[in-house]
Design a protein around this motif. Structure first.
Motif, PDB file in Angstrom:
ATOM      1  N   PHE A 268       0.846  -1.186   0.000  1.00  9.20           N
ATOM      2  CA  PHE A 268       0.000   0.000   0.000  1.00  9.20           C
ATOM      3  C   PHE A 268       0.882   1.236   0.000  1.00  9.20           C
ATOM      4  CE2 PHE A 268      -3.412  -2.720   1.822  1.00  9.20           C
ATOM      5  CZ  PHE A 268      -4.462  -2.327   0.998  1.00  9.20           C
ATOM      6  N   THR A 269       0.429   2.266  -0.704  1.00 10.79           N
ATOM      7  CA  THR A 269       1.148   3.539  -0.696  1.00 10.79           C
ATOM      8  C   THR A 269       0.515   4.540   0.260  1.00 10.79           C
ATOM      9  OG1 THR A 269      -0.150   4.309  -2.593  1.00 10.79           O
ATOM     10  CG2 THR A 269       1.963   3.228  -3.067  1.00 10.79           C
ATOM     11  N   CYS A 270      -0.709   4.302   0.692  1.00 12.22           N
ATOM     12  CA  CYS A 270      -1.343   5.227   1.633  1.00 12.22           C
ATOM     13  C   CYS A 270      -0.553   5.234   2.941  1.00 12.22           C
ATOM     14  CB  CYS A 270      -2.794   4.833   1.881  1.00 12.22           C
ATOM     15  SG  CYS A 270      -3.028   3.150   2.507  1.00 12.22           S
ATOM     16  N   ALA A 271      -0.346   6.417   3.493  1.00 12.84           N
ATOM     17  CA  ALA A 271       0.517   6.562   4.667  1.00 12.84           C
ATOM     18  C   ALA A 271      -0.003   5.785   5.858  1.00 12.84           C
ATOM     19  CB  ALA A 271       0.660   8.043   5.015  1.00 12.84           C
ATOM     20  N   SER A 272      -1.304   5.703   6.028  1.00 12.24           N
ATOM     21  CA  SER A 272      -1.860   5.080   7.228  1.00 12.24           C
ATOM     22  C   SER A 272      -1.555   3.594   7.315  1.00 12.24           C
ATOM     23  CB  SER A 272      -3.376   5.291   7.285  1.00 12.24           C
ATOM     24  OG  SER A 272      -4.016   4.669   6.172  1.00 12.24           O
ATOM     25  N   LEU A 273      -1.352   2.945   6.180  1.00  9.86           N
ATOM     26  CA  LEU A 273      -1.028   1.525   6.172  1.00  9.86           C
ATOM     27  C   LEU A 273       0.438   1.270   5.850  1.00  9.86           C
ATOM     28  CD1 LEU A 273      -4.165  -0.069   4.424  1.00  9.86           C
ATOM     29  CD2 LEU A 273      -3.722   0.328   6.854  1.00  9.86           C
ATOM     30  N   SER A 274       1.070   2.209   5.140  1.00  4.63           N
ATOM     31  CA  SER A 274       2.485   2.036   4.810  1.00  4.63           C
ATOM     32  C   SER A 274       3.386   2.365   5.989  1.00  4.63           C
ATOM     33  CB  SER A 274       2.864   2.932   3.631  1.00  4.63           C
ATOM     34  OG  SER A 274       4.240   2.815   3.338  1.00  4.63           O
ATOM     35  N   LEU A 325      -2.077  -5.592  12.013  1.00  2.00           N
ATOM     36  CA  LEU A 325      -2.584  -4.664  11.011  1.00  2.00           C
ATOM     37  C   LEU A 325      -2.981  -3.369  11.690  1.00  2.00           C
ATOM     38  CD1 LEU A 325      -4.806  -7.075   8.927  1.00  2.00           C
ATOM     39  CD2 LEU A 325      -2.960  -5.669   8.001  1.00  2.00           C
ATOM     40  N   PRO A 326      -2.784  -2.228  11.033  1.00  2.00           N
ATOM     41  CA  PRO A 326      -3.264  -0.971  11.614  1.00  2.00           C
ATOM     42  C   PRO A 326      -4.765  -1.025  11.896  1.00  2.00           C
ATOM     43  CG  PRO A 326      -1.734  -0.545   9.826  1.00  2.00           C
ATOM     44  CD  PRO A 326      -2.005  -2.022   9.805  1.00  2.00           C
ATOM     45  N   ASN A 327      -5.216  -0.190  12.827  1.00  2.00           N
ATOM     46  CA  ASN A 327      -6.599  -0.272  13.294  1.00  2.00           C
ATOM     47  C   ASN A 327      -7.604   0.230  12.259  1.00  2.00           C
ATOM     48  OD1 ASN A 327      -6.543   2.554  13.401  1.00  2.00           O
ATOM     49  ND2 ASN A 327      -6.140   2.607  15.592  1.00  2.00           N
ATOM     50  N   ASP A 328      -8.877   0.212  12.644  1.00  2.00           N
ATOM     51  CA  ASP A 328      -9.931   0.556  11.688  1.00  2.00           C
ATOM     52  C   ASP A 328      -9.829   1.995  11.198  1.00  2.00           C
ATOM     53  OD1 ASP A 328     -10.897  -1.971  11.849  1.00  2.00           O
ATOM     54  OD2 ASP A 328     -12.766  -1.469  12.882  1.00  2.00           O
ATOM     55  N   ALA A 330      -7.077   3.694  10.711  1.00  2.00           N
ATOM     56  CA  ALA A 330      -6.026   3.705   9.684  1.00  2.00           C
ATOM     57  C   ALA A 330      -6.522   3.047   8.401  1.00  2.00           C
ATOM     58  CB  ALA A 330      -4.789   2.988  10.209  1.00  2.00           C
ATOM     59  N   LYS A 331      -7.290   1.992   8.522  1.00  2.00           N
ATOM     60  CA  LYS A 331      -7.832   1.332   7.328  1.00  2.00           C
ATOM     61  C   LYS A 331      -8.758   2.287   6.572  1.00  2.00           C
ATOM     62  CE  LYS A 331      -7.780  -3.075   9.767  1.00  2.00           C
ATOM     63  NZ  LYS A 331      -8.606  -3.954  10.615  1.00  2.00           N
ATOM     64  N   ALA A 332      -9.623   2.958   7.302  1.00  2.00           N
ATOM     65  CA  ALA A 332     -10.579   3.863   6.652  1.00  2.00           C
ATOM     66  C   ALA A 332      -9.896   5.060   6.004  1.00  2.00           C
ATOM     67  CB  ALA A 332     -11.601   4.345   7.681  1.00  2.00           C
ATOM     68  N   ALA A 333      -8.659   5.354   6.443  1.00  2.00           N
ATOM     69  CA  ALA A 333      -7.922   6.489   5.877  1.00  2.00           C
ATOM     70  C   ALA A 333      -7.141   6.118   4.630  1.00  2.00           C
ATOM     71  CB  ALA A 333      -6.965   7.054   6.935  1.00  2.00           C
ATOM     72  N   CYS A 334      -7.262   4.884   4.171  1.00  2.00           N
ATOM     73  CA  CYS A 334      -6.527   4.438   2.984  1.00  2.00           C
ATOM     74  C   CYS A 334      -7.484   4.378   1.792  1.00  2.00           C
ATOM     75  CB  CYS A 334      -5.910   3.065   3.231  1.00  2.00           C
ATOM     76  SG  CYS A 334      -4.912   2.470   1.848  1.00  2.00           S
ATOM     77  N   PRO A 335      -7.395   5.334   0.855  1.00  2.00           N
ATOM     78  CA  PRO A 335      -8.379   5.404  -0.233  1.00  2.00           C
ATOM     79  C   PRO A 335      -8.443   4.124  -1.073  1.00  2.00           C
ATOM     80  CG  PRO A 335      -7.098   7.414  -0.114  1.00  2.00           C
ATOM     81  CD  PRO A 335      -6.439   6.448   0.804  1.00  2.00           C
ATOM     82  N   GLU A 336      -7.278   3.545  -1.429  1.00  2.00           N
ATOM     83  CA  GLU A 336      -7.319   2.372  -2.300  1.00  2.00           C
ATOM     84  C   GLU A 336      -7.973   1.181  -1.616  1.00  2.00           C
ATOM     85  OE1 GLU A 336      -4.550   4.146  -1.434  1.00  2.00           O
ATOM     86  OE2 GLU A 336      -2.739   2.913  -1.559  1.00  2.00           O
ATOM     87  N   LEU A 337      -7.806   1.087  -0.312  1.00  2.00           N
ATOM     88  CA  LEU A 337      -8.451  -0.006   0.421  1.00  2.00           C
ATOM     89  C   LEU A 337      -9.969   0.199   0.451  1.00  2.00           C
ATOM     90  CD1 LEU A 337      -8.425  -2.509   2.244  1.00  2.00           C
ATOM     91  CD2 LEU A 337      -8.051  -0.982   4.204  1.00  2.00           C
ATOM     92  N   VAL A 338     -10.406   1.413   0.755  1.00  2.00           N
ATOM     93  CA  VAL A 338     -11.841   1.684   0.847  1.00  2.00           C
ATOM     94  C   VAL A 338     -12.504   1.513  -0.518  1.00  2.00           C
ATOM     95  CG1 VAL A 338     -13.562   3.460   1.361  1.00  2.00           C
ATOM     96  CG2 VAL A 338     -11.561   3.180   2.850  1.00  2.00           C
TER      97      VAL A 338
END
Length: 806
Positions: A268-274, A325-328, A330-338
Motif C-alpha cells: 500500500f502507498t497510503c501513509a496510514s497503512l504504509s 494490522l493498523p486499526n480501523d 487507519a484502514k478507513a484512511a486508505c483510499p485504495e483499500l476503501v
C-alpha cells in the motif's frame, strides 16, 4: 508480533502429591519405589521393588514387524544411551528379550495413550510400548531421564509408567524473522525441546527486516542471513528424528517492509497503512508495512510463497501470520483499500484482510495442510462482517483462548505476558516481555474443549546486540515449566521443588552433567545481610532464582573477599559449579573475580579447583572443575558493583559428571601438536590449554604472519581411554579474537588414523562449550577450528578438557 500487555504477577501455592504402593506378603513388606525424577512428571506411576540394570550384555530388542517404523527411534535411543553410560546397546531385531535388555515395540491397544503416549515397565527387562513411533520416542526420553537418577546411569527403578499428554501441541515459537539463528543452534533447541517432550517448533520466518529462507520462486527475496533449501530439508528431518514438528510462518499482510523493499508495487502507498503511527511495533516506520492485498499480483505473490513453503516443510501446518494490522481508523484512511472494499461489496475495510487470509487458507488446504494464524482480525474492537473459517488454528496471544475455542476454532494459547519471552524489552520480574516461571507454574491451564495446547513465544525485537546465551537464559525456565504443566502429570508441590527435579534431570544434550539436589544442604557465608533484606546464605541453595545471598551492608560492609560455603551432604565427583547472578537487575554484589574451592570435610584440606572472572551479565555461568567433594566454596574476590565491597549469589549448583568417570586430569595429558602458536608478541603457547588457568590462552600466530584456518590442536591423553566429550573454554577476557565458531573433533588410537567424532558451531559466549559423542576408545583427541566468531584467521582457547571413563 508486538507485545502489548503486562501479565498479573503472583504466586499461588498448590500442593499435589501422588503415592504408589504395592501389596506384599506379610513379613516381606518392602517399600515400593518412588517415581524417578522425570520432567514432565508421568501421568501414572506404580512402584515396584528393585531395579532394572543395564550391562555390557544388554541389547535393544525390536520386534521384526516394528523394525521399519521404529528405526529412527531405535537409532536415536542407541546413540543417546551410549552417551549416558558408555554402553553400546546393540540392536537385536526379533530376538527374545533377556535380563538387562531394552524392548521397544508398537501395537499397544491402550487407546488412552493416543499418538504421543507410551507405557514403560521396568523389571528384569525394560519395555517401552506405544501406539506410534512418536509415543515410543517419548518413552525413550523417560528412560534416559530416569537413568540420570543413578550414579552410573545404568539403572531404572522397577515399576511401571502409563503416560500421555493433556494437550497435543506443546512447544515454542522462535522469531528468526527479526533475528537469524544458525541451524546448529536450532538443532540444539530441538534437542532440548524433545528432552521435555515438547513437540512443536514454530519458526517465525519473516518480518519487517528479514526473509529467512531461500526462495526459488523469487530469487533475491531472501536476506543475506538465511536458510538454504538444503538446510531446511536437513533441519526438518532432524526435528522429525526428535519427535518435533516444525511449523513455518510467513507473516502476511503486515510486517511486510522486507517484501515491499524487494518489490515496492506489492505494498500500500497510503501513509496510514504504509507507515502506521501511534503503534509500538518495531519497524512500522520503515515504510511498506502492509501489503496491498487489493492487487491480484500481490495476492498471487503471497500464494506462491505459501505454496513454496508448504512444499519445502514436511509439516501438517503452515502459519500465515495475520497480526498487527493498523486499526480501523487507519484502514478507513486508505483510499485504495476503501475503494476496493466498496467495489467488492464488503461491509468494512477489515473484511478485505479477512478475505485475503481466507484466500491463503484455501491455498494451504489445497496442499493438504492446515492453516494457523494469529488472533488479530477481531482484536481491539476491529469490525468485520466475515471471519476466518473454523478449520484454521488460532494462535491466541490476548487471552486464554476460550472465546475462540467456544466459537469453534482449534486454539493454541500463547498469552502475552505469561508465555511471552521478549528479552529486548525486559529481563527482570515485572518488566514487559519477561516470562516469570512462577506465573507459568501457577497458570490456570484451560479445560475448554478446542484448546490444542500452549507455547512460549520468543520475540526478538530489540535483541540484536544481546548474546545468544542471554536470549536463551530467559526462555529456559519458562519452557521447562510449561513442558511439565502442559503434559498434565502430577503438579510439583512448588516451583522450587520442580526446579530441583529439573536440575537433577539436567539438560537434553546427550550425556550432559546434572546438578545435585539442593535438598538438605547447609550453606554458610562469611557475611550475610539479614536486617535490611533477606540476604541469608541459605537463599543460594533454595531453588528460587529470585532470592539471593547478599553480604552484610547494614552498619558497614566487610571488605572482600567473601566466601559462600555449601555443604551438599554427599561426597562425590564434581564436574562443575554453576553460579546464577542476582536476577532483579541490580549490580551490587554481582560476582566479578572468583575462586572455586573443593573439600571432602568441613575442616579441609581445601583444593582450589578454578579461578576466573564472570561477565557482567544476568546469565547463569558454569565453571568447569574436576574433583571429589562434599563441600564447595565460592570465594568472591571482586564485584561488578561500584563499591567493590559486596557479594551476591542467587543460586549455586554443584554439577555431577555422567557415568563413573570424569574429566581426564590435565596433568595426565599433553599437547601433541598445534599447527600454530603466537610466542613472540604474547604467551600464546599451545600448552596453556592444559595449565588449569583460564587466564592464559593458546593463540595462533599473528605478529609476523596469520595463517588461515583450519587450525588444529592435538591432545595426548597419556593412554587409550573411552572418550565421549571435548570441553572448550574460550578466552575469558573481553577480547574475542580467536574464539572458535565452527569446529570439528576427531579421535584416534594411534595418532595416524582419525575418526570424525563431532562437529558444529559454538555460540559466541564466554561459557565453556562441549562437543559430545558416542563413547569411543582414543588416546589422541584433535580439535580443528574451521572459523572464528569475528571472521578473523586466528584460533584461541583458554582450556581444553576431555571426558573419559578410564
Amino acid at each position: 508480533m508486538a507485545v502489548l500487555a503486562k501479565p498479573a504477577r503472583g504466586v499461588v501455592a498448590v500442593v499435589c502429591a501422588v503415592a504408589a504402593s504395592v501389596l506384599l506378603p506379610v513379613g516381606h513388606a518392602v517399600a515400593a519405589n518412588a517415581a524417578p525424577a522425570i520432567v514432565p512428571a508421568p501421568r501414572e506411576w506404580t512402584g515396584g521393588t528393585g531395579a532394572w540394570t543395564a550391562t555390557s550384555a544388554s541389547r535393544l530388542v525390536v520386534p521384526a514387524a516394528h523394525q521399519t517404523a521404529l528405526s529412527t527411534v531405535a537409532s536415536r535411543l542407541r546413540a543417546d544411551f551410549a552417551a549416558e553410560n558408555g554402553l553400546a546397546l546393540p540392536l537385536a531385531v526379533g530376538a527374545t528379550p533377556t535380563t538387562g535388555d531394552v524392548v521397544l515395540s508398537l501395537g499397544s491397544t491402550d487407546t488412552t495413550l493416543g499418538d504421543q503416549g507410551y507405557a514403560l515397565t521396568a523389571g528384569s527387562t525394560l519395555t517401552i510400548t506405544a501406539r506410534t513411533a512418536a509415543g515410543a520416542f517419548n518413552g525413550t526420553r523417560t528412560l534416559l531421564q530416569g537413568l540420570r537418577g543413578t550414579g552410573n546411569r545404568t539403572t531404572f527403578p522397577a515399576g511401571s509408567v502409563r503416560d500421555w499428554p493433556r494437550y497435543p501441541d506443546r512447544g515454542q515459537m522462535i522469531d528468526v524473522g527479526r533475528r537469524y539463528f544458525p541451524v546448529d543452534w536450532l538443532k540444539a533447541q530441538i534437542r532440548q525441546m524433545s528432552w521435555y517432550k515438547l513437540n512443536t517448533l514454530h519458526l517465525h520466518l519473516t518480518d519487517w527486516n528479514g526473509f529467512r529462507i531461500e526462495s526459488t520462486t523469487y530469487p533475491g527475496l531472501a536476506s543475506p542471513e538465511r536458510y538454504s533449501r538444503a538446510e531446511i530439508t536437513d533441519l526438518v528431518a532432524y526435528a522429525k528424528g526428535y519427535g518435533v514438528t516444525i511449523v513455518p510462518e510467513l507473516d502476511f499482510p503486515a510486517h511486510s517492509s522486507h517484501f515491499s523493499a524487494y518489490d515496492p508495487s506489492l505494498a500500500f502507498t497510503c501513509a496510514s497503512l504504509s507507515k502506521p503511527t501511534g503503534v509500538p511495533w518495531e519497524g512500522a516506520d520503515a515504510g511498506g508495512w502492509t501489503l496491498d492485498v487489493t492487487k491480484p499480483a500481490t495476492r498471487q505473490f503471497a500464494i506462491n510463497l505459501v505454496n513454496e513453503v508448504a512444499d519445502l516443510f514436511d509439516s501438517p501446518y503452515v502459519h500465515i501470520g495475520g497480526d498487527e494490522l493498523p486499526n480501523d481508523t487507519a484502514k478507513a484512511a486508505c483510499p485504495e483499500l476503501v475503494t476496493y472494499q466498496r467495489a467488492r461489496g464488503f461491509a468494512y475495510p477489515g473484511d478485505v484482510f479477512v478475505d485475503f487470509l481466507n484466500v491463503l487458507n484455501d491455498a494451504v488446504r489445497a496442499k493438504g495442510k492446515t492453516t494457523q494464524l494469529w488472533e488479530w482480525w477481531d482484536y481491539g474492537g476491529a469490525r468485520t462482517s466475515i471471519a476466518p473459517p473454523t478449520n484454521v488454528i488460532v494462535n491466541d496471544w490476548l487471552a486464554d483462548g476460550s472465546a475462540h475455542a467456544n466459537a469453534g476454532y482449534p486454539v493454541v494459547v500463547t498469552t502475552d505476558g505469561v508465555f511471552y519471552v521478549s528479552v529486548g524489552f525486559g529481563q527482570q520480574p515485572g518488566d514487559y516481555g519477561y516470562s516469570n516461571p512462577y506465573d507459568v507454574f501457577n497458570h490456570p491451564y484451560s479445560s475448554t474443549a478446542g484448546i490444542r495446547g500452549y507455547k512460549i513465544s520468543r520475540w526478538m525485537d530489540r535483541s540484536y546486540a544481546l548474546g545468544v546465551d542471554n536470549v536463551d537464559h530467559f526462555a529456559r525456565r519458562p519452557l521447562q515449566v510449561m513442558a511439565d504443566r502442559t503434559w498434565g502429570g502430577p503438579k510439583a508441590a512448588s516451583l522450587r521443588a520442580l526446579i530441583d527435579v529439573l536440575d537433577r534431570v539436567g539438560p537434553g544434550e546427550p550425556g550432559a552433567d546434572t546438578a545435585r539436589s539442593q535438598t538438605g544442604w547447609a550453606v554458610t557465608a562469611t557475611s550475610q545481610e539479614t536486617q535490611s533484606e533477606n540476604g541469608s546464605a541459605a537463599n543460594a541453595a533454595d531453588n528460587d532464582p529470585y532470592t539471593m545471598w547478599h553480604t552484610r551492608y547494614t552498619g558497614g560492609a566487610p571488605a572482600l573477599p567473601a566466601e559462600l560455603v555449601a555443604d551438599t551432604g554427599t561426597t562425590g565427583a564434581v564436574s562443575g559449579v554453576r553460579y546464577l547472578p542476582r536476577q532483579d537487575g541490580g549490580t551490587n554484589g554481582k560476582v566479578k573475580d572468583y575462586e572455586v574451592w573443593l573439600a571432602s570435610a568441613a575442616t579441609g584440606p581445601w583444593t582450589r579447583a578454578a579461578a576466573g572472572r564472570f561477565p557482567n551479565s544476568p546469565v547463569e555461568q558454569t565453571v568447569p572443575v574436576a574433583g571429589t567433594a562434599r563441600f564447595v566454596k565460592l570465594r568472591v574476590l571482586s564485584e561488578w558493583g561500584a563499591a567493590n565491597t559486596h557479594a551476591a549469589v542467587a543460586e549455586l549448583d554443584v554439577l555431577t559428571p555422567r557415568f563413573a568417570a570424569a574429566r581426564v586430569p590435565q596433568q595426565q595429558m599433553s599437547v601433541r601438536y598445534a599447527d600454530s602458536a603466537e610466542t613472540a608478541a604474547e604467551n600464546g603457547a599451545a600448552a596453556n590449554v592444559l595449565d588449569g588457568d583460564p587466564a592464559t590462552i593458546w593463540h595462533t600466530a599473528w605478529s609476523t604472519s596469520s595463517p588461515p584456518p583450519p587450525h588444529e590442536i592435538q591432545l595426548d591423553l597419556g593412554q587409550t581411554r573411552t572418550t565421549s566429550c571435548l570441553y572448550y573454554l574460550p578466552r575469558q577476557n573481553s577480547n574475542t579474537n580467536g574464539t572458535i565458531a565452527r569446529y570439528e573433533v576427531h579421535t584416534s588410537t594411534d595418532g595416524t588414523t582419525w575418526t570424525a567424532a563431532s562437529s558444529g558451531t559454538w555460540e559466541n559466549t564466554k561459557a565453556e562449550k562441549s562437543a559430545c559423542f558416542s563413547p569411543t576408545p582414543a588416546r589422541y583427541v584433535r580439535l580443528r577450528a574451521l572459523s572464528e566468531v569475528n571472521g578473523n584467521p586466528w584460533t584461541s582457547a583458554a582450556e581444553l578438557n576431555v571426558l573419559a571413563t578410564q
